[in-house]
Scaffold this active site. Structure first.
Site, PDB file in Angstrom:
ATOM      1  N   GLU A 127      -2.442 -10.526 -31.970  1.00 43.69           N
ATOM      2  CA  GLU A 127      -2.083  -9.227 -31.406  1.00 43.69           C
ATOM      3  C   GLU A 127      -2.948  -8.102 -31.991  1.00 43.69           C
ATOM      4  OE1 GLU A 127       1.704 -10.762 -32.493  1.00 43.69           O
ATOM      5  OE2 GLU A 127       2.664  -9.586 -30.929  1.00 43.69           O
TER       6      GLU A 127
ATOM      7  N   ARG B  48      18.799 -13.660 -33.972  1.00 47.84           N
ATOM      8  CA  ARG B  48      19.326 -13.060 -32.735  1.00 47.84           C
ATOM      9  C   ARG B  48      19.855 -14.154 -31.803  1.00 47.84           C
ATOM     10  NH1 ARG B  48      14.037  -9.724 -31.287  1.00 47.84           N
ATOM     11  NH2 ARG B  48      13.281 -10.217 -33.358  1.00 47.84           N
TER      12      ARG B  48
ATOM     13  N   GLY C 167       5.691 -21.869 -32.559  1.00 48.36           N
ATOM     14  CA  GLY C 167       4.935 -22.501 -31.473  1.00 48.36           C
ATOM     15  C   GLY C 167       3.616 -23.089 -31.937  1.00 48.36           C
ATOM     16  N   GLU C 168       2.974 -22.416 -32.894  1.00 43.78           N
ATOM     17  CA  GLU C 168       1.656 -22.866 -33.354  1.00 43.78           C
ATOM     18  C   GLU C 168       1.736 -24.020 -34.354  1.00 43.78           C
ATOM     19  OE1 GLU C 168      -0.358 -19.381 -34.916  1.00 43.78           O
ATOM     20  OE2 GLU C 168       0.236 -18.243 -33.145  1.00 43.78           O
ATOM     21  N   ASN C 169       2.909 -24.182 -34.965  1.00 45.66           N
ATOM     22  CA  ASN C 169       3.008 -25.145 -36.067  1.00 45.66           C
ATOM     23  C   ASN C 169       3.982 -26.301 -35.871  1.00 45.66           C
ATOM     24  OD1 ASN C 169       1.213 -23.907 -38.128  1.00 45.66           O
ATOM     25  ND2 ASN C 169       2.595 -22.177 -37.831  1.00 45.66           N
TER      26      ASN C 169
ATOM     27  N   LYS D 266       2.340  -2.058 -41.607  1.00 48.35           N
ATOM     28  CA  LYS D 266       1.331  -3.113 -41.734  1.00 48.35           C
ATOM     29  C   LYS D 266       0.014  -2.515 -41.270  1.00 48.35           C
ATOM     30  CE  LYS D 266       4.248  -7.052 -40.623  1.00 48.35           C
ATOM     31  NZ  LYS D 266       4.696  -7.783 -39.461  1.00 48.35           N
TER      32      LYS D 266
ATOM     33  N   LEU E 265       6.886 -18.013 -29.933  1.00 49.66           N
ATOM     34  CA  LEU E 265       8.033 -18.464 -30.729  1.00 49.66           C
ATOM     35  C   LEU E 265       7.824 -18.140 -32.203  1.00 49.66           C
ATOM     36  CD1 LEU E 265       8.172 -21.980 -29.014  1.00 49.66           C
ATOM     37  CD2 LEU E 265       9.381 -19.909 -28.305  1.00 49.66           C
ATOM     38  N   GLY E 266       8.393 -17.014 -32.627  1.00 47.44           N
ATOM     39  CA  GLY E 266       8.361 -16.643 -34.044  1.00 47.44           C
ATOM     40  C   GLY E 266       9.785 -16.328 -34.461  1.00 47.44           C
ATOM     41  N   ASN E 267       9.974 -15.405 -35.402  1.00 45.91           N
ATOM     42  CA  ASN E 267      11.343 -14.990 -35.721  1.00 45.91           C
ATOM     43  C   ASN E 267      12.013 -14.404 -34.484  1.00 45.91           C
ATOM     44  OD1 ASN E 267      11.608 -15.692 -38.486  1.00 45.91           O
ATOM     45  ND2 ASN E 267      10.098 -14.091 -38.938  1.00 45.91           N
ATOM     46  N   GLY E 268      11.239 -13.585 -33.756  1.00 50.93           N
ATOM     47  CA  GLY E 268      11.629 -13.186 -32.403  1.00 50.93           C
ATOM     48  C   GLY E 268      10.946 -14.171 -31.463  1.00 50.93           C
TER      49      GLY E 268
ATOM     50  N   ARG F 259       0.516  -0.230 -32.662  1.00 48.25           N
ATOM     51  CA  ARG F 259       1.414  -1.097 -31.891  1.00 48.25           C
ATOM     52  C   ARG F 259       2.728  -0.349 -31.629  1.00 48.25           C
ATOM     53  NH1 ARG F 259       5.767  -5.253 -33.852  1.00 48.25           N
ATOM     54  NH2 ARG F 259       6.299  -6.129 -31.836  1.00 48.25           N
TER      55      ARG F 259
ATOM     56  N   HIS G 253       6.950  -8.701 -26.800  1.00 48.67           N
ATOM     57  CA  HIS G 253       5.799  -9.547 -27.182  1.00 48.67           C
ATOM     58  C   HIS G 253       4.707  -9.556 -26.102  1.00 48.67           C
ATOM     59  CE1 HIS G 253       9.180 -11.971 -29.263  1.00 48.67           C
ATOM     60  NE2 HIS G 253       8.590 -11.237 -30.198  1.00 48.67           N
TER      61      HIS G 253
ATOM     62  N   ASN H 137       0.842  -0.965 -37.625  1.00 50.58           N
ATOM     63  CA  ASN H 137       2.100  -1.425 -37.044  1.00 50.58           C
ATOM     64  C   ASN H 137       3.224  -0.934 -37.955  1.00 50.58           C
ATOM     65  OD1 ASN H 137       4.275  -2.772 -36.031  1.00 50.58           O
ATOM     66  ND2 ASN H 137       3.389  -4.833 -36.192  1.00 50.58           N
TER      67      ASN H 137
HETATM   68  P1  ADP Z   1       7.391 -12.987 -36.588  1.00 54.86           P
HETATM   69  O1  ADP Z   1       8.174 -13.018 -35.309  1.00 54.86           O
HETATM   70  O2  ADP Z   1       8.147 -12.386 -37.725  1.00 54.86           O
HETATM   71  O3  ADP Z   1       5.969 -12.497 -36.444  1.00 54.86           O
HETATM   72  P2  ADP Z   1       6.118 -15.570 -37.056  1.00 54.86           P
HETATM   73  O4  ADP Z   1       5.350 -15.641 -35.774  1.00 54.86           O
HETATM   74  O5  ADP Z   1       5.356 -15.391 -38.316  1.00 54.86           O
HETATM   75  O6  ADP Z   1       7.293 -14.532 -36.993  1.00 54.86           O
HETATM   76  O7  ADP Z   1       6.972 -16.928 -37.153  1.00 54.86           O
HETATM   77  C1  ADP Z   1       7.875 -17.141 -38.187  1.00 54.86           C
HETATM   78  C2  ADP Z   1       8.541 -18.487 -37.939  1.00 54.86           C
HETATM   79  O8  ADP Z   1       7.517 -19.499 -37.912  1.00 54.86           O
HETATM   80  C3  ADP Z   1       9.517 -18.878 -39.034  1.00 54.86           C
HETATM   81  O9  ADP Z   1      10.712 -19.404 -38.456  1.00 54.86           O
HETATM   82  C4  ADP Z   1       8.787 -19.980 -39.781  1.00 54.86           C
HETATM   83  O10 ADP Z   1       9.657 -20.929 -40.334  1.00 54.86           O
HETATM   84  C5  ADP Z   1       7.946 -20.603 -38.677  1.00 54.86           C
HETATM   85  N1  ADP Z   1       6.816 -21.327 -39.274  1.00 54.86           N
HETATM   86  C6  ADP Z   1       5.802 -20.813 -39.991  1.00 54.86           C
HETATM   87  N2  ADP Z   1       4.994 -21.802 -40.451  1.00 54.86           N
HETATM   88  C7  ADP Z   1       5.515 -22.970 -40.008  1.00 54.86           C
HETATM   89  C8  ADP Z   1       5.171 -24.344 -40.141  1.00 54.86           C
HETATM   90  N3  ADP Z   1       4.114 -24.721 -40.834  1.00 54.86           N
HETATM   91  N4  ADP Z   1       5.942 -25.269 -39.525  1.00 54.86           N
HETATM   92  C9  ADP Z   1       7.034 -24.902 -38.821  1.00 54.86           C
HETATM   93  N5  ADP Z   1       7.433 -23.623 -38.665  1.00 54.86           N
HETATM   94  C10 ADP Z   1       6.687 -22.659 -39.233  1.00 54.86           C
END
Ligand code: ADP
Length: 406
Positions: free
Chosen positions: A393, A245, A337-339, A20, A213-216, A95, A184, A13
């Site tokens: 992914e 963004r 989303g996962e956390n 990566k 739901l990540g940075n993007g 990717r 995504h 990637n």
């Molecule tokens: P990317 O889009 O860069 O792949 P990721 O999917 O790794 O991003 O998600 C990054 C986001 O997830 C950040 O905003 C981070 O704060 C949030 N995050 C990671 N771990 C946790 C956690 N344990 N609880 C809440 N938010 C989390």
């Protein structure tokens, strides 16, 4: 560690200044090696990597080292210490962020595909040039195995015109390709399929809203495995509130900033992409953990950022009842989303009661991927299943590339 390795896929990637990489068993998803080369073409270009079960290692790559140097380092230095693993690589999966309307599925790389990726550069000016550099470098370094491209946009190519066209003059689409492409896609497709396996549901008769739901961040409406709508647009700037963004915004804001306030278009681009979203609203952080901490401590700006993120997502979820008719499941994935059980709780709370979506607070708070938790989080009487599915992914890319080996 690597003595029984049979066939693996090298997943690459490439970003504008990073590569990566991971070596994965496409059948089990087992990761033998992963790492990242960063600050490429800069003075402090460096690389770090970790073999499964071993300590992380790192090295400098030399000032201004480029993508080719990073990939050669992986081949000649890192993999030289693991000849069995090197021998096991039977394909390379790349990717690719933008495949436009040219690619609807994983594709074997040849010179024509490289030209196609080049053609899509205007829609992903930061990503596609880096992908091309990576593909060319990897084709040189790993010249005896097939190289396969997996496009983030491909999954969204099933959207109907009513969803992907913008209400602007037709020729801007027909002549210049201006439309919604999404992002995504690999993740949305993976979690939409995986949730059916987890719930033992028929994937050909299942409507799901997938929230990556990540940075993007983006959300998709998926009917029977096919994408009907998604929140990202021409580029990954549209839709949800993201780390830096802005997401969905009235285009007149651009005219106002340029015509009345005297900004240049490139300033607006920079602000919308890098200084907006959670970072812009909170004024302190783009990181969801920081936003959540502020929210719990009643910081006014972090609370607004938290609420805006959840409100926008809930609005998109509600709107996807239009293309889907009825919804069987809502899936959360990506780092947030996962956390973030607080975010999930708030988003479901914001959905109108008529949708009948209810979560089980206990299951929700235990479903935190960083603690190894995931799975269903809905209450027994919920009309809609709500599930946390960690995305993967790299595995999709490895599996897609492996198909070409056979
Ligand atoms: P990317 O889009 O860069 O792949 P990721 O999917 O790794 O991003 O998600 C990054 C986001 O997830 C950040 O905003 C981070 O704060 C949030 N995050 C990671 N771990 C946790 C956690 N344990 N609880 C809440 N938010 C989390």
């Amino acid at each position: 560690m690597t003595s029984n390795v049979e066939q693996t896929v090298l997943v690459i990637n490439c970003g504008s200044s990073s590569v990566k990489f991971a070596i994965i068993d496409p059948k089990t998803g087992h990761v033998y090696l992963n790492g990242i080369a960063e600050a490429l073409t800069l003075d402090d270009a460096r690389i770090d990597w970790r073999f499964e079960g071993k300590e992380k290692q790192k090295d400098t790559l030399g000032a201004k080292a480029d993508h080719q140097k990073a990939i050669d380092y992986l081949n000649n230095k890192i993999l030289a210490t693991a000849p069995e693993l090197l021998k096991s690589i039977c394909a390379v999966g790349h990717r690719i962020v933008q495949g436009g309307e040219l690619y609807t599925e994983p594709t074997l790389v040849d010179d024509e595909v490289e030209a196609g990726i080049e053609k899509c550069i205007p829609f992903a000016p930061l990503h596609n040039p880096a992908h091309l550099i990576g593909i060319r470098a990897a084709r040189k370094a790993f010249s005896t195995v097939p190289h396969v491209t997996v496009f983030d946009t491909a999954f969204h190519q099933t959207m109907p015109a009513v969803a992907y066209r913008f209400a602007i003059p037709e020729e801007l689409y027909t002549k210049h390709g201006i439309r919604k492409y999404g992002a995504h896609g690999t993740s949305h497709g993976y979690v939409a399929k995986t949730v059916c396996e987890q719930l033992n549901a028929d994937p050909n008769n299942f409507n799901v809203i997938t929230c990556h739901l990540g940075n993007g961040a983006s959300v998709s409406a998926v009917k029977n495995g096919k994408c009907l709508d998604t929140s990202m647009g021409l580029t990954p700037l549209d839709g949800l509130v993201m780390g830096t963004r802005c997401g969905e915004i009235d285009p007149s804001v651009v005219f106002f900033m340029c015509d009345v306030l005297g900004y240049k278009v490139e300033d607006v681009r920079e602000i919308f992409n890098k200084k907006s979203g959670l970072a812009g609203i909170s004024g302190t952080t783009s990181d969801w953990r920081g936003i959540t901490e502020g929210y719990e401590n009643h910081d006014e700006k972090c609370t607004l950022a938290f609420e805006m993120f959840c409100y926008r997502l809930a609005k998109f979820i509600a709107s996807y009842y239009v293309p889907l008719g009825n919804v069987d499941a809502i899936v959360f994935t990506g780092g947030i989303g996962e956390n973030s059980y607080l975010m999930r709780k708030r988003v479901i709370e914001l959905l109108p009661a008529v949708f009948g979506v209810k979560i089980d607070e206990d299951l929700n708070s235990k479903a935190r991927a960083y603690l190894g938790g995931s799975g269903p989080i809905h209450a027994p009487d919920s009309k809609v299943k709500v599930v946390v599915v960690p995305t993967n992914e790299e595995l999709v890319i490895a599996q897609s590339a492996f198909k070409f080996v056979k």
